[in-house]
Design an enzyme around this catalytic site. Structure first.
Site, mmCIF file in Angstrom:
data_model
loop_
_atom_site.group_PDB
_atom_site.id
_atom_site.type_symbol
_atom_site.label_atom_id
_atom_site.label_comp_id
_atom_site.label_asym_id
_atom_site.label_seq_id
_atom_site.Cartn_x
_atom_site.Cartn_y
_atom_site.Cartn_z
ATOM 1 N N LYS A 1 18.413 32.261 35.975
ATOM 2 C CA LYS A 1 18.994 31.880 34.773
ATOM 3 C C LYS A 1 17.933 32.344 33.688
ATOM 4 C CE LYS A 1 22.453 28.706 36.009
ATOM 5 N NZ LYS A 1 23.121 27.310 35.643
ATOM 6 N N ASN B 1 23.582 31.579 32.197
ATOM 7 C CA ASN B 1 24.247 31.828 33.298
ATOM 8 C C ASN B 1 25.700 32.820 33.379
ATOM 9 O OD1 ASN B 1 26.053 30.329 31.539
ATOM 10 N ND2 ASN B 1 26.843 29.101 33.273
ATOM 11 N N ASP C 1 26.910 26.196 30.548
ATOM 12 C CA ASP C 1 26.595 24.983 31.412
ATOM 13 C C ASP C 1 26.785 23.686 30.431
ATOM 14 O OD1 ASP C 1 25.970 26.018 33.766
ATOM 15 O OD2 ASP C 1 23.851 25.980 33.253
HETATM 16 P P1 NDP Z 1 15.670 23.930 38.043
HETATM 17 O O1 NDP Z 1 14.813 24.506 39.424
HETATM 18 O O2 NDP Z 1 15.569 24.592 36.952
HETATM 19 O O3 NDP Z 1 15.212 22.517 37.595
HETATM 20 C C1 NDP Z 1 14.878 21.444 38.778
HETATM 21 C C2 NDP Z 1 14.672 20.247 38.123
HETATM 22 O O4 NDP Z 1 14.902 19.087 39.335
HETATM 23 C C3 NDP Z 1 13.307 19.935 37.404
HETATM 24 O O5 NDP Z 1 13.395 19.181 36.490
HETATM 25 C C4 NDP Z 1 12.520 19.332 38.810
HETATM 26 O O6 NDP Z 1 11.473 18.625 38.240
HETATM 27 C C5 NDP Z 1 13.589 18.370 39.422
HETATM 28 N N1 NDP Z 1 13.214 18.039 40.919
HETATM 29 C C6 NDP Z 1 13.341 18.977 41.867
HETATM 30 N N2 NDP Z 1 12.842 18.053 42.827
HETATM 31 C C7 NDP Z 1 12.960 16.874 42.444
HETATM 32 C C8 NDP Z 1 12.462 15.833 43.134
HETATM 33 N N3 NDP Z 1 12.202 15.709 44.473
HETATM 34 N N4 NDP Z 1 12.255 14.598 42.484
HETATM 35 C C9 NDP Z 1 12.393 14.495 41.055
HETATM 36 N N5 NDP Z 1 12.805 15.568 40.409
HETATM 37 C C10 NDP Z 1 13.075 16.881 40.997
HETATM 38 O O7 NDP Z 1 17.208 23.717 38.722
HETATM 39 P P2 NDP Z 1 18.407 23.831 37.712
HETATM 40 O O8 NDP Z 1 18.052 22.839 36.712
HETATM 41 O O9 NDP Z 1 19.064 25.076 37.517
HETATM 42 O O10 NDP Z 1 19.494 23.027 38.558
HETATM 43 C C11 NDP Z 1 19.472 21.752 38.536
HETATM 44 C C12 NDP Z 1 20.842 21.153 39.400
HETATM 45 O O11 NDP Z 1 21.741 21.269 38.688
HETATM 46 C C13 NDP Z 1 20.925 21.772 40.806
HETATM 47 O O12 NDP Z 1 21.331 20.794 41.587
HETATM 48 C C14 NDP Z 1 22.187 22.814 40.538
HETATM 49 O O13 NDP Z 1 22.961 22.906 41.499
HETATM 50 C C15 NDP Z 1 22.876 22.074 39.423
HETATM 51 N N6 NDP Z 1 23.454 22.665 38.731
HETATM 52 C C16 NDP Z 1 25.077 22.549 38.579
HETATM 53 C C17 NDP Z 1 25.817 23.232 38.097
HETATM 54 C C18 NDP Z 1 27.393 22.978 37.858
HETATM 55 O O14 NDP Z 1 28.089 24.206 37.160
HETATM 56 N N7 NDP Z 1 27.679 21.978 38.417
HETATM 57 C C19 NDP Z 1 25.303 24.204 36.921
HETATM 58 C C20 NDP Z 1 23.805 24.412 36.630
HETATM 59 C C21 NDP Z 1 23.081 23.697 37.720
HETATM 60 P P3 NDP Z 1 10.000 19.272 38.079
HETATM 61 O O15 NDP Z 1 10.045 20.001 36.883
HETATM 62 O O16 NDP Z 1 9.083 18.167 38.073
HETATM 63 O O17 NDP Z 1 9.651 20.251 39.145
#
Ligand code: NDP
Length: 274
Positions: free
Chosen positions: A66, A87, A103
């Site tokens: 994205k 997106n 989103d």
């Molecule tokens: P990103 O990779 O951009 O961000 C991931 C986030 O999750 C970061 O804040 C990261 O923290 C955190 N994270 C990952 N693993 C852990 C963990 N084990 N414990 C705590 N924090 C964690 O992903 P996106 O923001 O693009 O996506 C996030 C979620 O949203 C996904 O599940 C995706 O499928 C969902 N989504 C759903 C949509 C829908 O239409 N329903 C649309 C867009 C996304 P850190 O910064 O510390 O790495």
């Protein structure tokens, strides 16, 4: 040849987007081709350029592209600009590419229209500060949440998002290690990818207020852990992000085809299919 659409991601094989867009298209008797394109990060820009050079009309973009989609576009909507991610990519009549981010609108529509939630006055907690969190944060504030507390495993990213929003009276950040002492919230949004990555989250039940609404942006198996935690902690509502996915797809469809599809029938069909 029918108009060409695609979703780019990595991995992307299990995406529901082709099914959703074909179902929308059937509502209007529109013939289109919508395929998945798996592009590793190093190949993404070239793959997008090749798709549009070959006549592609529009593309959805998901993890992990994205930010790159936003960067390569020639024009950016206000929602994409504030999120710093896109997106949806649309080819303009002159061949340039426009980036959108649907989103936030999709989440708020799912919450307020499908689930009939009134977000006004809520104290909200958002777990995560990645691309999806950036896409939805402003929309939650616009929908009337009173305060938004952002907690991210990497605190600097949460601080950067709060700084970008620039509303210190309403938007706060806290440390992940302090979750057990933060008190309770009316609205808890899981915007982490922990469920998708298979790790799961260890969250204290004390976060869940008496009438709390808990929402995981993830759906399917990825949301099971968070929703089970929310219900066990006494949440009044616990919903996954399937409705948001359908709503964001509808926004993309409206951008590309100039018509807004009925989302409820498609949502119900996906829900029934499990
Ligand atoms: P990103 O990779 O951009 O961000 C991931 C986030 O999750 C970061 O804040 C990261 O923290 C955190 N994270 C990952 N693993 C852990 C963990 N084990 N414990 C705590 N924090 C964690 O992903 P996106 O923001 O693009 O996506 C996030 C979620 O949203 C996904 O599940 C995706 O499928 C969902 N989504 C759903 C949509 C829908 O239409 N329903 C649309 C867009 C996304 P850190 O910064 O510390 O790495």
């Amino acid at each position: 040849m029918p108009a060409q659409f695609a979703v780019f991601g990595h991995p992307i094989a299990h995406s529901l987007s082709p099914r959703i867009h074909q179902a929308f298209a059937r509502q209007f008797g529109i013939a289109l081709e919508y395929r998945t394109i798996d592009a590793a990060p190093a190949e993404f820009v070239a793959a997008v350029r090749a798709f549009f050079a070959a006549g592609g009309v529009g593309a959805n973009v998901t993890l992990p592209h994205k930010g790159a989609a936003f960067a390569l576009a020639d024009e950016r909507s206000a929602a994409a600009t504030r999120a710093g991610s896109a997106n949806v990519l649309t080819r303009l009549p002159d061949g340039r590419l426009a980036a959108h981010n649907t989103d936030g609108d999709g989440l708020v529509r799912d919450l307020t229209e499908r689930h009939r939630a009134d977000l006004r006055g809520h104290d909200a907690l958002m777990l995560g500060a990645g691309g999806a969190a950036r896409g939805v944060a402003w929309s939650l504030l616009e929908a009337g949440v009173q305060t938004l507390t952002i907690v991210n495993r990497t605190p600097e990213t949460a601080d950067a998002l709060a700084d970008a929003i620039g509303e210190p009276a309403r938007v706060h950040t806290r440390y992940w290690d302090d979750l057990a002492t933060l008190g309770s919230y009316d609205l808890i949004i899981n915007a982490t990818s922990a469920g998708v990555l298979g790790g799961g989250l260890q969250l204290p039940p004390s976060l869940v207020g008496a009438r709390a609404l808990c929402y995981d942006l993830a759906y399917g198996n990825a949301a099971i852990g968070f929703l089970a935690w929310a219900k066990a902690a006494g949440a009044r509502y616990a919903w996954d992000g399937l409705g948001m996915l359908v709503e964001t797809a509808a926004d993309a469809f409206a951008l590309w085809h100039g018509r807004r599809p009925d989302t409820e029938t498609v949502y119900q069909a996906l829900r029934a299919a499990g």
